[in-house]
Design an enzyme around this catalytic site. Structure first.
Site, short mmCIF file in Angstrom:
data_model
loop_
_atom_site.label_atom_id
_atom_site.label_comp_id
_atom_site.label_asym_id
_atom_site.label_seq_id
_atom_site.Cartn_x
_atom_site.Cartn_y
_atom_site.Cartn_z
N HIS A 26 -10.41 0.99 -1.41
CA HIS A 26 -9.15 1.70 -1.50
C HIS A 26 -8.07 0.77 -2.02
CE1 HIS A 26 -6.68 0.00 1.84
NE2 HIS A 26 -7.85 -0.30 2.35
N CYS A 27 -7.00 1.36 -2.57
CA CYS A 27 -5.82 0.60 -2.99
C CYS A 27 -4.64 1.09 -2.16
CB CYS A 27 -5.58 0.74 -4.48
SG CYS A 27 -5.27 2.43 -5.02
N ALA A 28 -3.44 0.98 -2.68
CA ALA A 28 -2.27 1.33 -1.89
C ALA A 28 -2.13 2.83 -1.66
CB ALA A 28 -1.01 0.81 -2.58
N THR A 29 -2.73 3.64 -2.52
CA THR A 29 -2.52 5.09 -2.42
C THR A 29 -3.81 5.91 -2.50
OG1 THR A 29 -2.19 5.21 -4.82
CG2 THR A 29 -0.22 4.93 -3.46
N ARG A 30 -4.93 5.29 -2.88
CA ARG A 30 -6.11 6.09 -3.21
C ARG A 30 -7.39 5.54 -2.62
NH1 ARG A 30 -4.33 5.37 -9.41
NH2 ARG A 30 -2.23 5.02 -8.68
#
Length: 671
Positions: A26-30
């Site tokens: 995952h990243c900051a939003t997804r």
């Protein structure tokens, strides 16, 4: 039971179960998945989940947009699925399994060309402006007279004085602008070789040196090779080693020779790194990598790349100028937008540059069609916006996407509206195909690669500008009305736009803040820099407002502070993004740069911890702007309100404008 345990289980089922997941991160939003079979994922079921704000596929990864709560959702997903998460780089590597060899090559080309595109665009704008100064008639025919009679050239065409012929000031400006224009395009191989070494993770200064060795003034300029007799080259432009000679030929503006040279340097460095002891690697690895790469560049790879480049440009040129050029234009115009979706469009940058370098007129007929395709997709979104202009949610996405496409950036339009609903996408393709047909029929040529979309006319050769405006009109009008026609008649419109309405959506959980409707919460700027509209963000998810509404700030100082008294709800391990919940219930996300998650925390220093309470103005994160840019990532930072069902952001200033850290940025109005 975890906060999102039920939704995480539903997501696992909807993506095809544990057996269909090759990797997840995952990243900051997804949430980012690498799936064994993309077709097994039930997109409609996934997007019906309350925490999910949308999905899309990019570079072999199936991405599910969650928002601020993605770390919590991710942990619950790992718990219910039993799948161990991996790092971003491992996920990117795993995603290659979903790409065939051609896609992998094109992905690599995209990653090489992306960092140098800003320079190419600037060069195109400069050449476009010089194009106007040198070619647009400034004085009327009656003023350009000799002995009371009109002046005609050798071809019988009337002579008009241009701007630089009647103004010494603009003549000086034109002469001065030649300097950066030449630097960008003549020395393009330096940028390409540098970008190759950056992509391959090898020594970038060696790439710069190798690039300089391809365009050194001691070499015969590539533009002069065609006009220099072979005997003269053999006599004056060779290195003579007694038993053999090597041509001293430059590769100004050549793309493929630079790519091949850069790859040879990188692979040589990787080879020697594995075999030379670290204690002496600083001496021998650069020497044994750079010198052989220079030799290969001027003996084998340069001539080979030159031949390949000329071959490719000859094939494309034949399509642009041959008997069936009208068919080539129609097909290219129609398929360019799908190229953008797959990433194939990055190849056209190399072809365009090669055409300008190789043709006798130093122009390209490909770029006009690219600009027209941008316009056509923008017009299709405009048609969609016109039909949904009274729907606030749809208008917030489609109008910024229209503006972005008209300015040459089509990803928000494509992924936010056109591809999602199909019929605007097809309308744009049809309009672009007709415009492409006309462009090749009129043989419209561009002097350089510039900004796409409506400003694209600046790059068009003056001789063809009138014809280009006709093509622009077609690209604006046809997709707009076709989009409306398709929707009104139901042709191609029975797609996701209607089908998704049949899926029973779960009601999102709206937290009660205790504030009365209409109460305003003041937010100060967390950064010093230039404030812009959020729709200008390079990341389509932010630009479309999927994550929430707010502003975009291009920071000039690397210090992020709290915009309001709040609690740190999320602090990502990579320190590139932070989420806050104010005392009044406003949920904020500040994401430093785009794709900076790939830096794995390098260049970022956090001054707070998750769960810590902060006051407005308290330092949150320090970041190295130069290091982020040197790694090839933009530092533009979205500051957005993610619980937009509860709070409406109201900007305090016009866009764009300079703003200081601590200055009033916007207010959040309770709904």
């Amino acid at each position: 039971m975890g906060k999102f345990e039920k939704e995480a289980q539903s997501l696992l089922d909807a993506i095809g179960g544990k057996s269909n997941v090759s990797a997840v991160t995952h990243c900051a939003t997804r949430m980012r998945f690498v799936l064994n079979d993309d077709k097994a994922a039930d997109v409609k079921a996934i997007e019906s989940l309350a925490p999910v704000k949308g999905t899309f596929t990019n570079a072999g990864q199936f991405q599910v947009i969650i928002g601020n709560d993605v770390p919590i959702f991710y942990n619950d997903f790992v718990a219910v699925s039993g799948i161990e998460g991996v790092s971003k780089e491992v996920a990117k590597s795993a995603a290659k399994q979903n790409q065939h060899p051609i896609q992998r090559v094109l992905t690599m080309l995209a990653e090489i060309f992306t960092p140098i595109i800003p320079a190419i665009i600037v060069g195109g704008l400069i050449l476009g402006f010089r194009n106007i100064l040198e070619g647009v008639p400034f004085e009327s025919l009656g003023q350009a007279m000799a002995d009371g009679k009109p002046v005609f050239d050798a071809n019988g065409e009337p002579v008009y004085n241009t701007i630089i012929q009647v103004s010494q000031f603009w003549n000086g400006v034109n002469s001065f602008l030649w300097l950066p224009g030449e630097a960008i395009f003549h020395f393009l191989p330096v940028g390409i070789v540098w970008s190759v070494t950056r992509k391959m993770g090898t020594t970038q200064i060696l790439g710069i040196i190798l690039g300089i060795c391809l365009v050194s003034p001691q070499l015969l300029n590539a533009y002069a090779v065609a006009g220099t007799p072979a005997a003269e080259i053999a006599k004056s432009w060779v290195w003579d080693f007694g038993s053999f000679t090597v041509n001293k030929i430059g590769y100004q503006a050549q793309v493929i020779p630079a790519l091949l040279a850069g790859l040879s340097l990188s692979y040589l460095e990787i080879f020697w790194r594995k075999r030379i002891p670290e204690v002496i690697s600083m001496i021998f690895v650069p020497f044994l990598s750079l010198l052989p790469a220079i030799i290969l560049a001027h003996t084998v790879l340069g001539p080979l790349g030159w031949t390949i480049g000329k071959g490719i440009s000859a094939v494309v040129l034949a399509g642009l100028t041959g008997s069936f050029k009208w068919l080539f234009g129609a097909i290219f115009g129609a398929v360019y937008a799908p190229f953008v979706i797959t990433g194939l469009h990055h190849m056209t940058n190399a072809i365009d540059t090669q055409l300008i370098a190789d043709t006798s007129t130093h122009t390209t007929g490909l770029w006009p069609m690219i600009a027209l395709s941008n316009i056509a997709q923008g017009s299709a979104v405009l048609g969609y916006y016109w039909m949904h202009r009274h729907d606030k949610k749809e208008a917030q996405i489609s109008l910024p996407a229209t503006i972005s496409a008209y300015l040459g950036v089509t990803e928000p339009a494509l992924f936010g509206v056109n591809v999602k609903y199909i019929y605007p996408f097809v309308a744009g393709m049809i309009g672009s195909g007709i415009a492409g047909f006309l462009s090749t029929t009129f043989n419209i040529q561009a002097n350089a690669i510039g900004v796409g979309g409506l400003p694209g006319f600046l790059s068009i050769n003056i001789k063809y500008m009138g014809f280009f405006f006709i093509c622009m009109a077609v690209a604006v009008i046809v997709p707009f009305f076709l989009t409306i026609f398709f929707k009104k008649t139901g042709i191609l419109a029975k797609t996701e736009e209607d089908a998704v309405l049949d899926v029973p959506l779960q009601e999102p959980v709206v937290e009660e803040t205790g504030l009365e409707a209409g109460v305003l919460v003041t937010l100060i700027s967390p950064l010093t820099g230039e404030m812009k509209e959020l729709s200008q963000a390079q990341d389509a998810v932010f630009a479309q407002g999927v994550m929430g509404q707010g502003v975009l700030i291009e920071p000039s100082e690397g210090e992020l502070v709290a915009p309001v008294d709040a609690t740190v709800s999320v602090l990502f391990p990579t320190k590139h993004a932070v989420g806050l919940v104010s005392e009044d219930g406003v949920e904020l996300l500040m994401h430093i740069g785009m794709d900076t998650v790939n830096l794995e925390g390098k260049g970022f220093t956090a001054h707070v911890a998750q769960g810590e309470k902060v006051k407005a103005g308290d330092k949150l994160i320090s970041f190295d702007i130069d290091a982020i840019k040197a790694a090839g990532y933009p530092v533009e930072t979205p500051v957005i309100i993610t619980n937009q069902d509860n709070f409406l952001p109201i900007a305090e200033h016009d866009f764009p404008r300079a703003i200081q850290r601590g200055e009033k940025l916007m207010t959040a109005r309770k709904l």
